[in-house]
Design a protein around this motif. Sequence first.
Motif, PDB file in Angstrom:
ATOM      1  N   ILE A   4       3.378 -40.961 -50.309  1.00  0.00           N
ATOM      2  CA  ILE A   4       2.369 -39.901 -50.256  1.00  0.00           C
ATOM      3  C   ILE A   4       2.530 -38.984 -51.464  1.00  0.00           C
ATOM      4  O   ILE A   4       1.566 -38.643 -52.138  1.00  0.00           O
ATOM      5  N   GLY A   5       3.775 -38.599 -51.757  1.00  0.00           N
ATOM      6  CA  GLY A   5       4.047 -37.706 -52.884  1.00  0.00           C
ATOM      7  C   GLY A   5       3.639 -38.281 -54.231  1.00  0.00           C
ATOM      8  O   GLY A   5       3.221 -37.544 -55.129  1.00  0.00           O
ATOM      9  N   CYS A   6       3.730 -39.593 -54.375  1.00  0.00           N
ATOM     10  CA  CYS A   6       3.347 -40.257 -55.631  1.00  0.00           C
ATOM     11  C   CYS A   6       1.858 -40.575 -55.686  1.00  0.00           C
ATOM     12  O   CYS A   6       1.379 -41.125 -56.671  1.00  0.00           O
ATOM     13  N   GLY A   7       1.131 -40.258 -54.614  1.00  0.00           N
ATOM     14  CA  GLY A   7      -0.303 -40.520 -54.607  1.00  0.00           C
ATOM     15  C   GLY A   7      -0.661 -41.968 -54.338  1.00  0.00           C
ATOM     16  O   GLY A   7      -1.769 -42.399 -54.642  1.00  0.00           O
ATOM     17  N   ILE A   8       0.256 -42.724 -53.758  1.00  0.00           N
ATOM     18  CA  ILE A   8       0.009 -44.127 -53.444  1.00  0.00           C
ATOM     19  C   ILE A   8      -0.683 -44.258 -52.098  1.00  0.00           C
ATOM     20  O   ILE A   8      -1.484 -45.154 -51.876  1.00  0.00           O
ATOM     21  N   MET A   9      -0.386 -43.324 -51.204  1.00  0.00           N
ATOM     22  CA  MET A   9      -0.913 -43.361 -49.845  1.00  0.00           C
ATOM     23  C   MET A   9      -1.318 -41.946 -49.434  1.00  0.00           C
ATOM     24  O   MET A   9      -0.741 -40.976 -49.916  1.00  0.00           O
ATOM     25  N   THR A  10      -2.313 -41.841 -48.564  1.00  0.00           N
ATOM     26  CA  THR A  10      -2.712 -40.547 -48.020  1.00  0.00           C
ATOM     27  C   THR A  10      -2.399 -40.510 -46.529  1.00  0.00           C
ATOM     28  O   THR A  10      -2.313 -41.549 -45.874  1.00  0.00           O
ATOM     29  N   ARG A  11      -2.240 -39.298 -46.016  1.00  0.00           N
ATOM     30  CA  ARG A  11      -1.963 -39.091 -44.595  1.00  0.00           C
ATOM     31  C   ARG A  11      -3.051 -38.199 -44.022  1.00  0.00           C
ATOM     32  O   ARG A  11      -3.399 -37.177 -44.600  1.00  0.00           O
ATOM     33  N   HIS A  12      -3.587 -38.612 -42.886  1.00  0.00           N
ATOM     34  CA  HIS A  12      -4.628 -37.845 -42.211  1.00  0.00           C
ATOM     35  C   HIS A  12      -4.182 -37.572 -40.788  1.00  0.00           C
ATOM     36  O   HIS A  12      -4.112 -38.496 -39.972  1.00  0.00           O
ATOM     37  N   PRO A  13      -3.863 -36.302 -40.490  1.00  0.00           N
ATOM     38  CA  PRO A  13      -3.459 -35.971 -39.118  1.00  0.00           C
ATOM     39  C   PRO A  13      -4.589 -36.242 -38.124  1.00  0.00           C
ATOM     40  O   PRO A  13      -5.757 -36.031 -38.426  1.00  0.00           O
ATOM     41  N   VAL A  14      -4.215 -36.730 -36.965  1.00  0.00           N
ATOM     42  CA  VAL A  14      -5.165 -36.983 -35.885  1.00  0.00           C
ATOM     43  C   VAL A  14      -4.729 -36.147 -34.691  1.00  0.00           C
ATOM     44  O   VAL A  14      -3.589 -36.257 -34.237  1.00  0.00           O
ATOM     45  N   LYS A  15      -5.618 -35.305 -34.216  1.00  0.00           N
ATOM     46  CA  LYS A  15      -5.289 -34.423 -33.093  1.00  0.00           C
ATOM     47  C   LYS A  15      -4.982 -35.256 -31.845  1.00  0.00           C
ATOM     48  O   LYS A  15      -5.772 -36.109 -31.447  1.00  0.00           O
ATOM     49  N   GLY A  16      -3.804 -35.019 -31.268  1.00  0.00           N
ATOM     50  CA  GLY A  16      -3.418 -35.695 -30.041  1.00  0.00           C
ATOM     51  C   GLY A  16      -2.972 -37.126 -30.215  1.00  0.00           C
ATOM     52  O   GLY A  16      -2.837 -37.861 -29.244  1.00  0.00           O
ATOM     53  N   GLY A  17      -2.740 -37.559 -31.445  1.00  0.00           N
ATOM     54  CA  GLY A  17      -2.323 -38.938 -31.677  1.00  0.00           C
ATOM     55  C   GLY A  17      -1.433 -39.048 -32.897  1.00  0.00           C
ATOM     56  O   GLY A  17      -0.989 -38.054 -33.458  1.00  0.00           O
ATOM     57  N   PHE A  18      -1.166 -40.271 -33.293  1.00  0.00           N
ATOM     58  CA  PHE A  18      -0.358 -40.518 -34.484  1.00  0.00           C
ATOM     59  C   PHE A  18      -1.167 -40.225 -35.732  1.00  0.00           C
ATOM     60  O   PHE A  18      -2.386 -40.426 -35.748  1.00  0.00           O
ATOM     61  N   ASP A  19      -0.481 -39.770 -36.791  1.00  0.00           N
ATOM     62  CA  ASP A  19      -1.146 -39.605 -38.084  1.00  0.00           C
ATOM     63  C   ASP A  19      -1.605 -40.976 -38.571  1.00  0.00           C
ATOM     64  O   ASP A  19      -1.000 -41.998 -38.255  1.00  0.00           O
TER      65      ASP A  19
END
Length: 80
Positions: free
Chosen positions: A60-75
């Motif tokens: 994520i820090g290197c910009g290879i992958m993004t993270r999207h939080p999901v309310k009530g579930g896994f990111d």
Amino acid sequence: MFQQGQQIIYGGNGVCRIEEIVLREISRRFERNRDYPEPEVNAIISEIYDDFCTVRREMIGCGIMTRHPVKGGFDMYRLV
């Protein structure tokens, strides 16, 4: 990231270039245009390296992958 903890060559932003090459190689195990729940990301990375949390954060820090939080579930994670 490396077994012996050596930092070899640093880029301008402080990220080890060798580490980024390894992270990009790991990213080849993921399909583009697909969202992955966190447990699946962890399972894929752990096939290669035990400390999947650190690898995931660095991707994520290197910009290879993004993270999207999901309310009530896994990111959810996706390749860039």
